[in-house]
Design a protein around this motif. Structure first.
Motif, mmCIF file in Angstrom:
data_model
loop_
_atom_site.group_PDB
_atom_site.id
_atom_site.type_symbol
_atom_site.label_atom_id
_atom_site.label_comp_id
_atom_site.label_asym_id
_atom_site.label_seq_id
_atom_site.Cartn_x
_atom_site.Cartn_y
_atom_site.Cartn_z
ATOM 1 N N PHE A 193 0.832 -1.207 0.000
ATOM 2 C CA PHE A 193 0.000 0.000 0.000
ATOM 3 C C PHE A 193 0.865 1.254 0.000
ATOM 4 O O PHE A 193 0.577 2.225 -0.728
ATOM 5 N N THR A 194 1.929 1.257 0.798
ATOM 6 C CA THR A 194 2.818 2.423 0.852
ATOM 7 C C THR A 194 3.506 2.651 -0.486
ATOM 8 O O THR A 194 3.615 3.790 -0.959
ATOM 9 N N ALA A 195 3.980 1.571 -1.112
ATOM 10 C CA ALA A 195 4.625 1.704 -2.419
ATOM 11 C C ALA A 195 3.644 2.213 -3.467
ATOM 12 O O ALA A 195 4.000 3.029 -4.333
ATOM 13 N N ASN A 196 2.401 1.767 -3.401
ATOM 14 C CA ASN A 196 1.390 2.221 -4.353
ATOM 15 C C ASN A 196 1.075 3.699 -4.175
ATOM 16 O O ASN A 196 0.943 4.450 -5.150
ATOM 17 N N VAL A 197 0.981 4.143 -2.930
ATOM 18 C CA VAL A 197 0.710 5.565 -2.670
ATOM 19 C C VAL A 197 1.900 6.421 -3.089
ATOM 20 O O VAL A 197 1.728 7.539 -3.594
ATOM 21 N N PRO A 241 -5.016 0.937 -7.630
ATOM 22 C CA PRO A 241 -3.639 0.943 -8.155
ATOM 23 C C PRO A 241 -3.328 2.237 -8.886
ATOM 24 O O PRO A 241 -4.210 2.881 -9.462
ATOM 25 N N ALA A 242 -2.060 2.635 -8.850
ATOM 26 C CA ALA A 242 -1.652 3.862 -9.535
ATOM 27 C C ALA A 242 -1.793 3.702 -11.043
ATOM 28 O O ALA A 242 -1.626 2.605 -11.595
ATOM 29 N N ASP A 243 -2.129 4.807 -11.709
ATOM 30 C CA ASP A 243 -2.291 4.771 -13.170
ATOM 31 C C ASP A 243 -0.971 4.480 -13.871
ATOM 32 O O ASP A 243 -0.946 3.840 -14.925
ATOM 33 N N ALA A 244 0.122 4.971 -13.329
ATOM 34 C CA ALA A 244 1.451 4.757 -13.921
ATOM 35 C C ALA A 244 2.505 4.846 -12.825
ATOM 36 O O ALA A 244 2.248 5.396 -11.741
ATOM 37 N N ARG A 293 5.292 6.545 -11.304
ATOM 38 C CA ARG A 293 5.930 7.865 -11.291
ATOM 39 C C ARG A 293 6.888 7.914 -10.109
ATOM 40 O O ARG A 293 6.533 7.569 -8.988
ATOM 41 N N TRP A 294 8.097 8.400 -10.373
ATOM 42 C CA TRP A 294 9.131 8.457 -9.349
ATOM 43 C C TRP A 294 9.361 9.879 -8.847
ATOM 44 O O TRP A 294 10.332 10.124 -8.153
ATOM 45 N N ASP A 295 8.444 10.785 -9.204
ATOM 46 C CA ASP A 295 8.628 12.186 -8.801
ATOM 47 C C ASP A 295 8.593 12.354 -7.289
ATOM 48 O O ASP A 295 9.377 13.126 -6.719
ATOM 49 N N ASN A 296 7.669 11.664 -6.634
ATOM 50 C CA ASN A 296 7.546 11.802 -5.184
ATOM 51 C C ASN A 296 8.784 11.263 -4.471
ATOM 52 O O ASN A 296 9.276 11.863 -3.509
ATOM 53 N N ILE A 297 9.300 10.115 -4.938
ATOM 54 C CA ILE A 297 10.491 9.539 -4.318
ATOM 55 C C ILE A 297 11.696 10.445 -4.535
ATOM 56 O O ILE A 297 12.503 10.663 -3.621
ATOM 57 N N ALA A 298 11.814 11.000 -5.755
ATOM 58 C CA ALA A 298 12.920 11.925 -6.031
ATOM 59 C C ALA A 298 12.810 13.175 -5.180
ATOM 60 O O ALA A 298 13.817 13.692 -4.660
ATOM 61 N N ILE A 334 0.368 13.346 1.069
ATOM 62 C CA ILE A 334 0.633 12.009 1.578
ATOM 63 C C ILE A 334 1.557 11.208 0.667
ATOM 64 O O ILE A 334 2.387 10.426 1.165
ATOM 65 N N PRO A 335 1.481 11.321 -0.663
ATOM 66 C CA PRO A 335 2.428 10.562 -1.499
ATOM 67 C C PRO A 335 3.895 10.857 -1.197
ATOM 68 O O PRO A 335 4.730 9.949 -1.229
ATOM 69 N N VAL A 336 4.238 12.107 -0.880
ATOM 70 C CA VAL A 336 5.628 12.419 -0.526
ATOM 71 C C VAL A 336 5.988 11.784 0.810
ATOM 72 O O VAL A 336 7.089 11.237 0.982
#
Length: 275
Positions: A28-32, A47-50, A52-57, A239-241
């Motif tokens: 769940f955390t990885a999906n968010v 589930p996420a549409d795609a 995206r690594w923007d939040n992790i970056a 929350i995604p960040v």
């Protein structure tokens, strides 16, 4: 035959549910973490549409998780190195050397395992402050060593007690001193227990929040878990960040456990039986 099948299901079903309850929060955390803020607000469970690594970056660079990660890596490495050194030496001494008060010292280590950190945190903080070790990496390392050394000594003593006494006697007859027996014989034999207790102590130090929060009040010296805790207040509307920060903190622990789970289990059970 039917009874055996029923008994297998009685064990398998609860274990499967326990495994699902353990894995689902990470999934769940990885999906968010790969969702946009809009996707999370509209439907947090889908589930996420795609990917995206923007939040992790953003969590790694803008939020400062990279700095917290390096702080944790430095503190954990130094703490585990000292714990293994002092714990193995004390375990060898308590298991194989006969001296006055050895039993009392071992019982003292056992008693220290039952003392919660909350009982000693105020005196410890005052002592560290008087010594100028608050908000300094050596102070946090010493606090971790003091907190987790009794567990390390207990495990290493239990392991070294299983080593046959004839090995130590033969090494002494060959001319080795006490230090020679430890460095040449006991330390190499203790590798399974050292690996186990080293990984466990690394996980303890990595996941710690309370000790680090007391010893490292400034933002620049925060460890990773304290940094993740602070994200909850700073990014309560994003929350995604926040989930990305949690994921960054969880991945190293997960990787260590996946690759070393057998060694951890073998090291913990190695001193359970004699011979």
């Amino acid at each position: 035959m039917a009874g055996r099948r029923v008994s297998k299901w009685v064990v398998a079903v609860p274990m499967a549910l326990l495994a699902l309850a353990t894995v689902y929060p990470l999934v769940f955390t990885a999906n968010v973490a790969v969702k946009t803020r809009r996707e999370y607000v509209l439907d947090r469970f889908s589930p996420a549409d795609a990917l995206r690594w923007d939040n992790i970056a953003a969590a790694w660079t803008s939020v400062g998780m990279s700095r917290y990660f390096l702080n944790s890596a430095l503190v954990v490495t130094c703490s585990v190195a000292l714990l293994l050194l002092f714990g193995s030496m004390a375990g060898f001494a308590l298991a194989r050397l006969r001296f006055r008060g050895s039993s009392v010292l071992f019982l003292g280590c056992l008693a220290a395992l039952f003392i919660p950190f909350q009982v000693i945190m105020i005196p410890l903080t005052r002592v560290m402050a008087d010594a100028g070790l608050v908000d300094a990496y050596p102070g946090l390392v010493l606090a971790y060593v003091a907190q987790f050394l009794p567990f390390t000594v207990f495990l290493m003593t239990s392991y070294y007690s299983t080593v046959p006494a004839e090995i130590v006697d033969a090494a002494r007859i060959d001319g080795n001193t006490v230090y020679g027996v430890f460095w040449r014989i006991m330390l190499p034999l203790g590798r399974p227990a050292l690996l186990s207790v080293g990984v466990l102590n690394a996980l303890f130090c990595w996941n710690d929040v309370l000790i680090s929060l007391l010893m490292m009040p400034s933002a620049d010296h925060r460890t990773l878990m304290v940094g993740v805790t602070s994200l909850r207040g700073q990014y309560s509307d994003d929350i995604p960040v926040f989930a990305s920060g949690v994921l960054i903190a969880a991945v190293p622990v997960l990787v260590v456990y996946l690759f070393l789970q057998r060694q951890i289990a073998d090291g913990v059970t190695a001193g359970a039986t004699k011979g």
